[in-house]
Design an enzyme around this catalytic site. Sequence first.
Site, PDB file in Angstrom:
ATOM      1  N   LYS A  20       0.854  -1.217  -0.098  1.00  0.00           N
ATOM      2  CA  LYS A  20      -0.125   0.245  -0.058  1.00  0.00           C
ATOM      3  C   LYS A  20       0.818   1.231  -0.068  1.00  0.00           C
ATOM      4  O   LYS A  20       0.516   2.241  -0.719  1.00  0.00           O
ATOM      5  CB  LYS A  20      -1.011  -0.061   1.179  1.00  0.00           C
ATOM      6  CG  LYS A  20      -1.699   1.325   1.354  1.00  0.00           C
ATOM      7  CD  LYS A  20      -2.918   1.034   2.002  1.00  0.00           C
ATOM      8  CE  LYS A  20      -2.645   0.909   3.537  1.00  0.00           C
ATOM      9  NZ  LYS A  20      -2.573   2.368   4.397  1.00  0.00           N
ATOM     10  N   SER A  21       1.958   1.300   0.836  1.00  0.00           N
ATOM     11  CA  SER A  21       2.870   2.546   0.866  1.00  0.00           C
ATOM     12  C   SER A  21       3.519   2.730  -0.576  1.00  0.00           C
ATOM     13  O   SER A  21       3.657   3.924  -0.953  1.00  0.00           O
ATOM     14  CB  SER A  21       3.837   2.383   2.057  1.00  0.00           C
ATOM     15  OG  SER A  21       3.266   2.301   3.148  1.00  0.00           O
ATOM     16  N   GLN A 167       4.919   9.432   7.380  1.00  0.00           N
ATOM     17  CA  GLN A 167       3.746  10.357   6.811  1.00  0.00           C
ATOM     18  C   GLN A 167       4.321  11.654   6.950  1.00  0.00           C
ATOM     19  O   GLN A 167       4.634  12.635   6.000  1.00  0.00           O
ATOM     20  CB  GLN A 167       2.517   9.950   7.315  1.00  0.00           C
ATOM     21  CG  GLN A 167       1.819   8.814   6.793  1.00  0.00           C
ATOM     22  CD  GLN A 167       0.586   8.341   7.289  1.00  0.00           C
ATOM     23  OE1 GLN A 167      -0.076   9.348   7.851  1.00  0.00           O
ATOM     24  NE2 GLN A 167       0.081   7.280   6.825  1.00  0.00           N
ATOM     25  N   ASP A 313       1.710  -1.234  12.121  1.00  0.00           N
ATOM     26  CA  ASP A 313       0.323  -1.784  11.678  1.00  0.00           C
ATOM     27  C   ASP A 313       0.010  -3.181  11.802  1.00  0.00           C
ATOM     28  O   ASP A 313      -1.186  -3.582  11.783  1.00  0.00           O
ATOM     29  CB  ASP A 313       0.311  -1.369  10.133  1.00  0.00           C
ATOM     30  CG  ASP A 313       0.623   0.123   9.657  1.00  0.00           C
ATOM     31  OD1 ASP A 313       0.100   0.763  10.430  1.00  0.00           O
ATOM     32  OD2 ASP A 313       0.967   0.501   8.626  1.00  0.00           O
ATOM     33  N   ARG A 344      -6.212   1.975  17.914  1.00  0.00           N
ATOM     34  CA  ARG A 344      -6.130   0.384  17.879  1.00  0.00           C
ATOM     35  C   ARG A 344      -5.692  -0.181  19.065  1.00  0.00           C
ATOM     36  O   ARG A 344      -5.722  -1.424  19.216  1.00  0.00           O
ATOM     37  CB  ARG A 344      -5.061   0.232  16.835  1.00  0.00           C
ATOM     38  CG  ARG A 344      -5.480   0.427  15.483  1.00  0.00           C
ATOM     39  CD  ARG A 344      -4.578   0.016  14.295  1.00  0.00           C
ATOM     40  NE  ARG A 344      -5.267   0.173  12.856  1.00  0.00           N
ATOM     41  CZ  ARG A 344      -4.543   0.272  11.736  1.00  0.00           C
ATOM     42  NH1 ARG A 344      -3.312   0.436  11.936  1.00  0.00           N
ATOM     43  NH2 ARG A 344      -5.291   0.550  10.712  1.00  0.00           N
TER      44      ARG A 344
HETATM   45  O1  SPQ Z   1      -2.490   5.628   5.426  1.00  0.00           O
HETATM   46  P1  SPQ Z   1      -3.092   5.184   6.762  1.00  0.00           P
HETATM   47  O2  SPQ Z   1      -4.459   5.334   7.121  1.00  0.00           O
HETATM   48  O3  SPQ Z   1      -2.234   5.893   7.940  1.00  0.00           O
HETATM   49  O4  SPQ Z   1      -2.777   3.691   7.150  1.00  0.00           O
HETATM   50  C1  SPQ Z   1      -1.856   3.000   8.194  1.00  0.00           C
HETATM   51  C2  SPQ Z   1      -2.370   1.198   7.894  1.00  0.00           C
HETATM   52  O5  SPQ Z   1      -2.587   0.837   8.986  1.00  0.00           O
HETATM   53  O6  SPQ Z   1      -2.428   1.107   6.705  1.00  0.00           O
HETATM   54  C3  SPQ Z   1      -2.157   3.535   9.341  1.00  0.00           C
HETATM   55  F1  SPQ Z   1      -3.004   3.486   9.828  1.00  0.00           F
HETATM   56  O7  SPQ Z   1      -0.403   2.792   7.740  1.00  0.00           O
HETATM   57  C4  SPQ Z   1       0.438   3.851   7.624  1.00  0.00           C
HETATM   58  C5  SPQ Z   1       1.475   3.554   8.821  1.00  0.00           C
HETATM   59  O8  SPQ Z   1       0.875   3.345   9.831  1.00  0.00           O
HETATM   60  C6  SPQ Z   1       1.074   4.051   6.295  1.00  0.00           C
HETATM   61  C7  SPQ Z   1       2.362   4.877   6.237  1.00  0.00           C
HETATM   62  C8  SPQ Z   1       2.783   5.141   5.016  1.00  0.00           C
HETATM   63  O9  SPQ Z   1       2.596   4.671   4.066  1.00  0.00           O
HETATM   64  O10 SPQ Z   1       3.806   6.286   5.025  1.00  0.00           O
HETATM   65  C9  SPQ Z   1       2.826   5.044   7.550  1.00  0.00           C
HETATM   66  C10 SPQ Z   1       2.548   4.815   9.016  1.00  0.00           C
HETATM   67  O11 SPQ Z   1       1.847   5.879   9.404  1.00  0.00           O
HETATM   68  P2  SPQ Z   1       2.937   6.977  10.181  1.00  0.00           P
HETATM   69  O12 SPQ Z   1       1.863   7.745  10.931  1.00  0.00           O
HETATM   70  O13 SPQ Z   1       3.565   6.331  11.300  1.00  0.00           O
HETATM   71  O14 SPQ Z   1       3.562   7.740   9.326  1.00  0.00           O
END
Ligand code: SPQ
Length: 426
Positions: A20-21, A167, A313, A344
């Site tokens: 997904k990322s 993110q 995750d 969560r």
């Molecule tokens: O995109 P989203 O909704 O934040 O999705 C999650 C997931 O469980 O699929 C988190 F709820 O993944 C994030 C992850 O936790 C995806 C991500 C990325 O692609 O950069 C980074 C992580 O979040 P963060 O807040 O630690 O940067």
Amino acid sequence: MLKIRQTNLVSGEVQVPGDKSISHRAVMFGALAEGTTTIHGFLPGADCLSTISCFRRMGIEIEQNGDQVTVHGKGWFGLTEPAQHLDVGNSGTTIRLMAGILATQPFHAVMEGDESIARRPMRRVVAPLREMGAKIDGRQNGEYTPLAIRGGELTGIDYRSPVASAQVKSAILLAGLQAKGRTSVTEPHLSRDHTERMLKAFGVEVVCDGLTVTVTGGQTLTGRTIHVPGDISSAAFLIGAVMVVPGSSLVIRNVGVNPTRTGIIDAVRAMGGRIELTNERVVNEEPVADLVVTHAPLTGTVIEGELIPRLIDEIPVLAVIATQAQGRTIIRDAQELRVKETDRIATVVSELSKFGAKVTPTEDGMIIEGPTKLTGAAIDSQGDHRIGMAMAIAGLAAQGETTIANAEAINVSFPGFAALLEKIAR
Ligand code: SPQ
């Protein structure tokens, strides 16, 4: 509504959908690049489709057919002002990374998403982007959506992030690519580094030095072909299925094994589970391997510190695995779980307890006592894809039948999950 029955054995050879990322980033960087980007193995889950629809609204032509995507990039400043709001759906990655991109654009745009997005904190990206010169507003002084952004000329900053968040890091680095001078981000622990790796693949100079990443403004991206590996966060549920059903084993082909994402493998191995990596290779700067996963008796462990961002995750499914391990599993330093699609910590505790699991919440994690015999239960995903899937895995080990309400949330990251589970659980 998804129905799951207790299973005697999990076995087979499977692939999981694309990461997904990496899929989000491939579309975003393809849209900002000069020329065409072809993506193979794209994740056609709801979140990544939201990213595609946002860029279409800004004038980028994108063809998507299942896991094949072609993005006709027009260069960094080829986006056009969107006439309507950009709908990010359920996707935190879409809204936070796009905040960094929109901060550089000479126009006005508004982003909003679903009820879950409306509860997630945005100031973590809004504050540093404002420091760089962007004009951003939102409810409660920019903490919550809708976010209205008027981008423009930015100045580079050296940012010390209070959280290990890919993110946050990515939003600032993307803004930094068009800011005056240098921009750096330093994290308390290393978060996933797909942005850094993929920017390099698109021809951008990125300097990684320990916990600090630096870019210089005024760089261009060049369109290219991207092969997306299978998502280790999706594979984690299948690893969980093997670990909670004695005698099971599974081969999962073509999984991304970037070291910033493999905490689940380390944690399961620390508990006694067997996971071997075979056919290791590097594709588009990303390490990839086949996983050979074999059940073994498990013992409780402690999951904390730098391991947390490497498996953040996967904590819902790790909690499920821990219910079948001998002794106590302690998860700490994971307060970030409270600001995901759901809280969560709260949702794992409420749903897992319905099976009869012994799980106690703490401020920054949870404590699980095992092993416990689980009993089938009526579960609610609460709109969180990872909660829905983690509880489906618990259902494989639970006596009788388990139902998962609001199971459609699973399509956010793992379309085809139920069918795949049916194929491997007999
Ligand atoms: O995109 P989203 O909704 O934040 O999705 C999650 C997931 O469980 O699929 C988190 F709820 O993944 C994030 C992850 O936790 C995806 C991500 C990325 O692609 O950069 C980074 C992580 O979040 P963060 O807040 O630690 O940067």
